[in-house]
Design an enzyme around this catalytic site. Structure first.
Site, PDB file in Angstrom:
ATOM      1  N   GLY A 225       0.841  -1.203   0.000  1.00  0.00           N
ATOM      2  CA  GLY A 225       0.000   0.000   0.000  1.00  0.00           C
ATOM      3  C   GLY A 225       0.863   1.234   0.000  1.00  0.00           C
ATOM      4  O   GLY A 225       2.046   1.174  -0.355  1.00  0.00           O
ATOM      5  N   ASN A 226       0.303   2.366   0.374  1.00  0.00           N
ATOM      6  CA  ASN A 226       1.098   3.595   0.486  1.00  0.00           C
ATOM      7  C   ASN A 226       0.473   4.487   1.560  1.00  0.00           C
ATOM      8  O   ASN A 226      -0.518   4.117   2.184  1.00  0.00           O
ATOM      9  CB  ASN A 226       1.208   4.294  -0.871  1.00  0.00           C
ATOM     10  CG  ASN A 226      -0.145   4.668  -1.425  1.00  0.00           C
ATOM     11  OD1 ASN A 226      -0.867   5.470  -0.841  1.00  0.00           O
ATOM     12  ND2 ASN A 226      -0.517   4.055  -2.550  1.00  0.00           N
ATOM     13  N   HIS A 227       1.049   5.674   1.730  1.00  0.00           N
ATOM     14  CA  HIS A 227       0.664   6.525   2.867  1.00  0.00           C
ATOM     15  C   HIS A 227      -0.548   7.410   2.602  1.00  0.00           C
ATOM     16  O   HIS A 227      -0.876   8.248   3.440  1.00  0.00           O
ATOM     17  CB  HIS A 227       1.839   7.424   3.253  1.00  0.00           C
ATOM     18  CG  HIS A 227       3.027   6.656   3.741  1.00  0.00           C
ATOM     19  ND1 HIS A 227       3.001   5.921   4.897  1.00  0.00           N
ATOM     20  CD2 HIS A 227       4.267   6.495   3.209  1.00  0.00           C
ATOM     21  CE1 HIS A 227       4.179   5.343   5.082  1.00  0.00           C
ATOM     22  NE2 HIS A 227       4.957   5.677   4.058  1.00  0.00           N
TER      23      HIS A 227
END
Ligand code: PMT
Length: 403
Positions: free
Chosen positions: A212-214
């Site tokens: 995923g990412n932030h």
């Protein structure tokens, strides 16, 4: 959120039995987020008390040119009140008041304020059926409409006289709905459909882990709220985020992976006028997503990744008359990279945010952007809240869609 939220409403109450319903009307305006001030004609005070309306509106009710508590030594300023208001609503509007409005008579404080007001004026007639039908009343309606005032038609039903017919003031809920519908039609994106992608995507490695990412979704959710408040029908397609739908009328589609976001966005796109891709989509996903939790065995582990579909590029290819806006989140060669995406993905403009700018990008409530247009022009914006950034982006969209 109602279009009336944050608006200043001046309610003029005149002497009809329907005046008792203005207590509910004031409540509904306040519930919609508006500020309310009430002016009553002296005779209206026989039907509902100023105390009731001032308690509900949390403002002093005015009904004469002078302040009684100061023994008439201080003046109530009708011009100031008229200028204060974003909208003036006269409800109930009796036949007598309507005739004065049409004739420009200024014999009470309400009429003086009406004549001074520069804002849009709505009036909700209330009277007996024969008065409502009378040619002079009809002429007054037509005259007021020709002045640009907006009539909220009376309804049919039992009247104070005991007769049944047309002349009942519209119910408070219907008055509020009427005004909201009317105001929505004046908004710059009224009748436009806007698609927004937001948040991260999660690409499953196994049932417990993902890539995923932030992204928090904040930027996309603020864009959805701003588009909604500009009058658009909004479909917000979001990856996993804890954020709630920012406005009741927004259609929120929650997805997990890039492929799910691709499905939802490409399905909605042919129906929309504007699309804004603010999602941080994972470019790759694990080739195989394990059915069971992967066990810790060797010292190292290899994951083979395959490319995800590029949602924005697919929208750019399918684009007909739609206005298409993308984002670019960069860490180096920012402008060059963003300009490349603008061209490759067939966008109308791209919003560049760089992780090199403090307060820009993921998670924070702020962002700093530069907009790059197709013709090579660029526009720099200061560090602002994401809400303000969303308003800036929507502003550019409105300018382009009116060009
Ligand atoms: O959610 P927040 O915490 O508020 O953070 C906001 C944000 C930093 C995520 C946002 O401002 C932002 O920059 N979004 C785009 C992030 C990104 O993935 O940029 P990109 O340069 O990798 O992608 C370029 C464009 O193509 C983007 O519009 C992206 O949505 C789109 N894209 C990318 C890959 C892909 N497979 N499909 C896409 O649609």
């Amino acid at each position: 959120m109602s279009v009336l939220s944050g608006k200043k409403i001046l309610l003029g109450v005149t002497a009809g039995i329907a005046a008792y319903k203005t207590a509910f009307l004031v409540r509904l305006f306040i519930k919609a987020g508006a500020q309310v001030k009430v002016i009553m004609t002296p005779a209206a005070k026989e039907f509902v008390t100023p105390l009731t309306l001032s308690t509900l509106s949390k403002n002093e009710v005015v009904s004469s040119f002078t302040k009684e508590e100061d023994h008439g030594n201080q003046w109530n300023n009708h011009v100031e009140l008229g200028l204060w208001a974003d909208y003036m609503i006269i409800a109930p509007a009796t036949a007598n008041t309507l005739s004065k409005m049409a004739g420009g008579h200024s014999d009470n404080f309400l009429m003086a304020t009406y004549l001074s007001a520069k804002c849009p004026v709505f009036f909700a007639p209330a009277m007996d059926l024969d008065m409502y039908k009378h040619p002079s009343t009809k002429e007054n309606f037509a005259k007021l409409i020709s002045f640009g005032n907006v009539m909220i038609p009376a309804t049919s039903g039992e009247l104070a006289s005991g007769l049944t017919g047309e002349g009942r003031m519209a119910e408070p809920e219907d008055i509020v709905a009427f005004i909201e519908d009317h105001l929505i039609k004046d908004l710059p994106l009224y009748n436009k459909k806007v698609l927004i992608t937001a948040g991260p995507t999660y690409e499953a490695i196994d049932p417990v882990r993902f890539i995923g990412n932030h992204s928090s979704g904040k930027m996309g959710f603020e864009l959805a709220a701003a588009a909604h408040d500009a009058g658009a029908d909004v479909i917000l397609i979001s990856g996993p985020t804890h954020l709630e739908k920012p406005r009741e009328r927004i259609k929120l589609v929650r997805v997990q992976s890039a492929r799910e976001m691709f499905e939802a966005a490409t399905k909605a796109f042919p129906e929309v006028d504007i699309a804004i891709a603010s999602a941080a989509v994972s470019d790759y996903r694990p080739k195989i997503s394990a059915d069971q939790k992967i066990k810790k065995t060797g010292e190292t582990m290899q994951l083979e990744l395959v490319k995800n579909p590029d949602i924005l590029a697919a929208l750019g290819e399918a684009k007909k008359d739609q206005l298409l806006v993308g984002f670019a989140l960069e860490t180096e060669n920012e402008e060059e990279n963003a300009a490349g995406k603008l061209k490759r993905k067939n966008l109308d403009f791209i919003v560049l945010n760089s992780l090199n700018d403090k307060g820009a990008g993921f998670k924070s409530n702020t962002n700093k952007i530069k907009i790059l247009f197709r013709n090579g022009a660029g526009k720099n914006f200061d560090l602002k809240t994401k809400k303000e950034v969303a308003a800036d982006i929507l502003n550019e969209i409105i300018i382009l869609s009116n060009a």
